[in-house]
Design a protein around this motif. Structure first.
Motif, PDB file in Angstrom:
ATOM      1  N   SER A 115       0.834  -1.122   0.016  1.00 20.12           N
ATOM      2  CA  SER A 115       0.125  -0.003  -0.107  1.00 20.12           C
ATOM      3  C   SER A 115       1.029   1.195  -0.125  1.00 20.12           C
ATOM      4  CB  SER A 115      -1.036  -0.064   1.163  1.00 20.12           C
ATOM      5  OG  SER A 115      -1.871   1.125   1.182  1.00 20.12           O
ATOM      6  N   GLY A 116       0.269   2.515   0.037  1.00 22.75           N
ATOM      7  CA  GLY A 116       1.094   3.673   0.024  1.00 22.75           C
ATOM      8  C   GLY A 116       1.009   4.771   1.181  1.00 22.75           C
ATOM      9  N   THR A 117       2.103   5.322   1.381  1.00 25.92           N
ATOM     10  CA  THR A 117       2.082   6.190   2.356  1.00 25.92           C
ATOM     11  C   THR A 117       1.370   7.691   1.915  1.00 25.92           C
ATOM     12  OG1 THR A 117       4.185   7.239   1.784  1.00 25.92           O
ATOM     13  CG2 THR A 117       3.940   5.651   3.773  1.00 25.92           C
ATOM     14  N   LYS A 160      -6.366 -13.442   7.341  1.00 25.61           N
ATOM     15  CA  LYS A 160      -5.684 -12.381   7.774  1.00 25.61           C
ATOM     16  C   LYS A 160      -5.086 -11.580   6.705  1.00 25.61           C
ATOM     17  CE  LYS A 160      -3.990 -15.598  11.771  1.00 25.61           C
ATOM     18  NZ  LYS A 160      -2.841 -16.178  12.334  1.00 25.61           N
ATOM     19  N   VAL A 161      -5.521 -10.207   6.845  1.00 28.09           N
ATOM     20  CA  VAL A 161      -5.292  -9.259   6.077  1.00 28.09           C
ATOM     21  C   VAL A 161      -4.144  -8.176   6.665  1.00 28.09           C
ATOM     22  CG1 VAL A 161      -6.023  -7.428   4.706  1.00 28.09           C
ATOM     23  CG2 VAL A 161      -7.352  -9.438   4.713  1.00 28.09           C
ATOM     24  N   THR A 162      -2.970  -7.965   5.896  1.00 27.42           N
ATOM     25  CA  THR A 162      -1.919  -7.174   6.192  1.00 27.42           C
ATOM     26  C   THR A 162      -1.549  -5.901   5.048  1.00 27.42           C
ATOM     27  OG1 THR A 162      -0.975  -8.967   7.235  1.00 27.42           O
ATOM     28  CG2 THR A 162       0.219  -6.976   7.397  1.00 27.42           C
ATOM     29  N   LYS A 163      -1.474  -5.005   5.395  1.00 22.60           N
ATOM     30  CA  LYS A 163      -1.024  -3.685   4.570  1.00 22.60           C
ATOM     31  C   LYS A 163      -0.028  -3.118   4.856  1.00 22.60           C
ATOM     32  CE  LYS A 163      -5.340  -2.591   5.470  1.00 22.60           C
ATOM     33  NZ  LYS A 163      -6.713  -1.821   5.394  1.00 22.60           N
ATOM     34  N   LEU A 164       1.073  -3.030   3.983  1.00 19.75           N
ATOM     35  CA  LEU A 164       2.290  -2.337   4.490  1.00 19.75           C
ATOM     36  C   LEU A 164       2.367  -1.194   3.611  1.00 19.75           C
ATOM     37  CD1 LEU A 164       2.929  -5.253   5.008  1.00 19.75           C
ATOM     38  CD2 LEU A 164       5.310  -4.708   4.616  1.00 19.75           C
ATOM     39  N   ARG A 165       1.880   0.026   4.337  1.00 19.62           N
ATOM     40  CA  ARG A 165       2.060   1.396   3.458  1.00 19.62           C
ATOM     41  C   ARG A 165       3.539   1.902   3.601  1.00 19.62           C
ATOM     42  NH1 ARG A 165      -2.967   4.287   7.059  1.00 19.62           N
ATOM     43  NH2 ARG A 165      -4.446   3.143   5.827  1.00 19.62           N
ATOM     44  N   THR A 166       3.920   1.742   2.148  1.00 16.91           N
ATOM     45  CA  THR A 166       5.373   1.735   1.789  1.00 16.91           C
ATOM     46  C   THR A 166       5.796   3.130   1.604  1.00 16.91           C
ATOM     47  OG1 THR A 166       5.251  -0.460   1.236  1.00 16.91           O
ATOM     48  CG2 THR A 166       7.506   0.680   0.825  1.00 16.91           C
ATOM     49  N   THR A 219       1.690 -11.443  10.973  1.00 17.23           N
ATOM     50  CA  THR A 219       1.070 -10.219  11.546  1.00 17.23           C
ATOM     51  C   THR A 219       0.025  -9.672  10.967  1.00 17.23           C
ATOM     52  OG1 THR A 219       3.468  -9.794  12.297  1.00 17.23           O
ATOM     53  CG2 THR A 219       1.801  -7.964  12.418  1.00 17.23           C
ATOM     54  N   GLU A 220      -1.106  -8.995  11.451  1.00 16.20           N
ATOM     55  CA  GLU A 220      -2.111  -8.551  10.548  1.00 16.20           C
ATOM     56  C   GLU A 220      -2.276  -6.906  10.766  1.00 16.20           C
ATOM     57  OE1 GLU A 220      -6.005 -10.875  10.916  1.00 16.20           O
ATOM     58  OE2 GLU A 220      -5.018 -11.722  12.654  1.00 16.20           O
ATOM     59  N   GLY A 221      -3.010  -6.217  10.022  1.00 21.57           N
ATOM     60  CA  GLY A 221      -3.476  -5.069   9.964  1.00 21.57           C
ATOM     61  C   GLY A 221      -2.545  -3.951   9.285  1.00 21.57           C
ATOM     62  N   ILE A 222      -2.513  -2.862   9.603  1.00 21.53           N
ATOM     63  CA  ILE A 222      -1.605  -1.742   8.894  1.00 21.53           C
ATOM     64  C   ILE A 222      -0.092  -1.540   9.330  1.00 21.53           C
ATOM     65  CG2 ILE A 222      -1.442   0.663   8.107  1.00 21.53           C
ATOM     66  CD1 ILE A 222      -4.807   0.778   8.134  1.00 21.53           C
ATOM     67  N   ILE A 223       0.651  -1.489   8.615  1.00 23.19           N
ATOM     68  CA  ILE A 223       1.937  -1.379   9.079  1.00 23.19           C
ATOM     69  C   ILE A 223       2.696  -0.162   8.194  1.00 23.19           C
ATOM     70  CG2 ILE A 223       4.325  -2.334   9.377  1.00 23.19           C
ATOM     71  CD1 ILE A 223       2.956  -5.077   9.720  1.00 23.19           C
ATOM     72  N   ASN A 224       2.904   0.782   8.800  1.00 24.79           N
ATOM     73  CA  ASN A 224       4.134   1.794   7.941  1.00 24.79           C
ATOM     74  C   ASN A 224       5.512   1.182   7.575  1.00 24.79           C
ATOM     75  OD1 ASN A 224       1.932   3.632   7.949  1.00 24.79           O
ATOM     76  ND2 ASN A 224       2.646   4.695   9.961  1.00 24.79           N
ATOM     77  N   ALA A 225       5.528   0.954   6.382  1.00 25.23           N
ATOM     78  CA  ALA A 225       7.091   0.300   5.925  1.00 25.23           C
ATOM     79  C   ALA A 225       7.880   1.630   5.790  1.00 25.23           C
ATOM     80  CB  ALA A 225       7.075  -0.586   5.040  1.00 25.23           C
ATOM     81  N   VAL A 276       5.745   7.566  10.743  1.00 26.83           N
ATOM     82  CA  VAL A 276       6.823   6.798  11.839  1.00 26.83           C
ATOM     83  C   VAL A 276       6.053   5.440  11.578  1.00 26.83           C
ATOM     84  CG1 VAL A 276       7.591   8.636  13.613  1.00 26.83           C
ATOM     85  CG2 VAL A 276       5.466   7.520  13.511  1.00 26.83           C
ATOM     86  N   PRO A 277       7.117   4.416  11.724  1.00 25.85           N
ATOM     87  CA  PRO A 277       7.000   2.862  11.768  1.00 25.85           C
ATOM     88  C   PRO A 277       6.510   2.201  13.180  1.00 25.85           C
ATOM     89  CG  PRO A 277       9.410   3.053  11.922  1.00 25.85           C
ATOM     90  CD  PRO A 277       8.640   4.549  11.900  1.00 25.85           C
ATOM     91  N   LYS A 278       5.417   2.959  13.910  1.00 23.96           N
ATOM     92  CA  LYS A 278       5.232   2.719  15.240  1.00 23.96           C
ATOM     93  C   LYS A 278       5.217   1.067  15.409  1.00 23.96           C
ATOM     94  CE  LYS A 278       1.993   3.748  18.677  1.00 23.96           C
ATOM     95  NZ  LYS A 278       0.648   4.447  19.302  1.00 23.96           N
ATOM     96  N   ARG A 279       4.317   0.643  14.584  1.00 22.09           N
ATOM     97  CA  ARG A 279       3.898  -0.893  14.785  1.00 22.09           C
ATOM     98  C   ARG A 279       5.022  -1.913  14.515  1.00 22.09           C
ATOM     99  NH1 ARG A 279      -0.646  -4.146  12.208  1.00 22.09           N
ATOM    100  NH2 ARG A 279      -0.070  -5.565  14.195  1.00 22.09           N
TER     101      ARG A 279
END
Length: 301
Positions: A115-117, A160-166, A219-225, A276-279
């Motif tokens: 996904s995108g920032t 399980k769904v994960t989105k990496l906002r890169t 790992t599930e959910g949104i992650i800021n990459a 920030v990559p909090k997660r």
């Protein structure tokens, strides 16, 4: 473990596939070119064409996890037709995977998507983490919103769904940083606009490792990459010039000039977002290149 990868020949896809194979996993990948289909015991290609809703159903055989990286590059002029392609390349491909999973017996447990920032609004003061709900009103942000909605539908299948906002991916192998390096090497480098705009970035090695971390830990959910070290355009330009031992004597390029050259796509150079990559940090993911200095030391030899 067997992982199905879309966008396997892209910058991140190639790095991730290499990492998966090095760790003795099996990789299936989807390609729109029959010429790119390779058949090896641990690496198998399958044909698909999301525009025509065509996909080889055998691609799911034995697959535990899907990593969805497919999508046309944002680094091309955004004509009206290409804007449509940017959206459809992400959404139609997700819909095709969903339709296949819905009608086919499979053992897939998780879908991990790029996904995108771009979804976060421009701001000189805000700091965005995965709990931030603000959404920018722009073309690219709207693409990300539609993209993520197309991925969220996999939850309806109890996956399980994960989105990496890169963020912007920095690498020796191509991408945005190499385009910044080129003019500096030729003594015509300079910053853009005020140069104060902040850019959230990540080293290619770290983004591939983060995908692998998510696969292993489900790992599930949104992650800021993104790396923990946000950088301003002026500082980045100066650090690159210092690393290359090249002078910077030209004034910063005004925004209207880049708009004339690049069209609407010029906003990529002037976006200002502190993400920030909090997660990732909470999950104890270890960045190999947490600072811009470490990243540049690795990339610029």
């Amino acid at each position: 473990m067997k992982i199905l990868v879309t966008g396997a020949t892209g910058l991140i896809g190639q790095e991730l596939v290499q990492l998966l194979l090095a760790n003795n996993h099996f990789v299936n990948y989807l390609t729109t070119s029959s010429k790119k289909i390779v058949s090896k015991p641990n690496y198998q290609g399958f044909f698909w064409n999301p525009q025509e809703s065509k996909i080889d159903e055998n691609c799911l055989q034995g697959v535990d996890t899907i990593v969805h990286l497919a999508g046309s590059s944002i680094a091309k002029r955004w004509t009206k037709s290409y804007k449509q392609e940017l959206l459809e390349s992400r959404v139609l491909s997700a819909h095709l995977l969903y339709s296949l999973l819905k009608k086919t017996q499979h053992q897939v447990q998780q879908v991990i998507s790029a996904s995108g920032t771009a979804i976060y609004p421009d701001s000189y003061t805000a700091i965005y983490d995965e709990n931030s709900s603000e959404v920018e009103d722009s073309f690219l942000s709207n693409v990300v919103v539609s993209w993520e909605e197309s991925i969220d539908q996999f939850k309806l299948l109890n996956l399980k769904v994960t989105k990496l906002r890169t963020g912007v991916v920095y690498s020796q192998k191509g991408g945005a940083l190499q385009e910044i390096i080129k003019p500096i090497k030729m003594y015509v480098g300079s910053g853009f606009g005020s140069g104060k705009q902040q850019q959230s970035w990540i080293h290619l090695t770290d983004v591939a490792n983060l995908y692998y971390f998510v696969i292993k830990n489900q790992t599930e959910g949104i992650i800021n990459a993104v790396a923990p070290d946000v950088i301003s355009n002026n500082t980045l330009t100066k650090l690159i010039a210092d690393k290359l031992r090249k002078p910077l004597f030209l004034p910063n390029i005004p925004q209207f000039v880049m708009k004339l050259i690049l069209g609407e796509m010029h906003i990529l150079l002037f976006n200002n977002k502190n993400i920030v990559p909090k997660r990732a940090l909470e999950l104890d993911f270890k960045f190999q290149y947490p600072t811009i200095q470490k990243a540049l030391d690795n990339i610029i030899k």
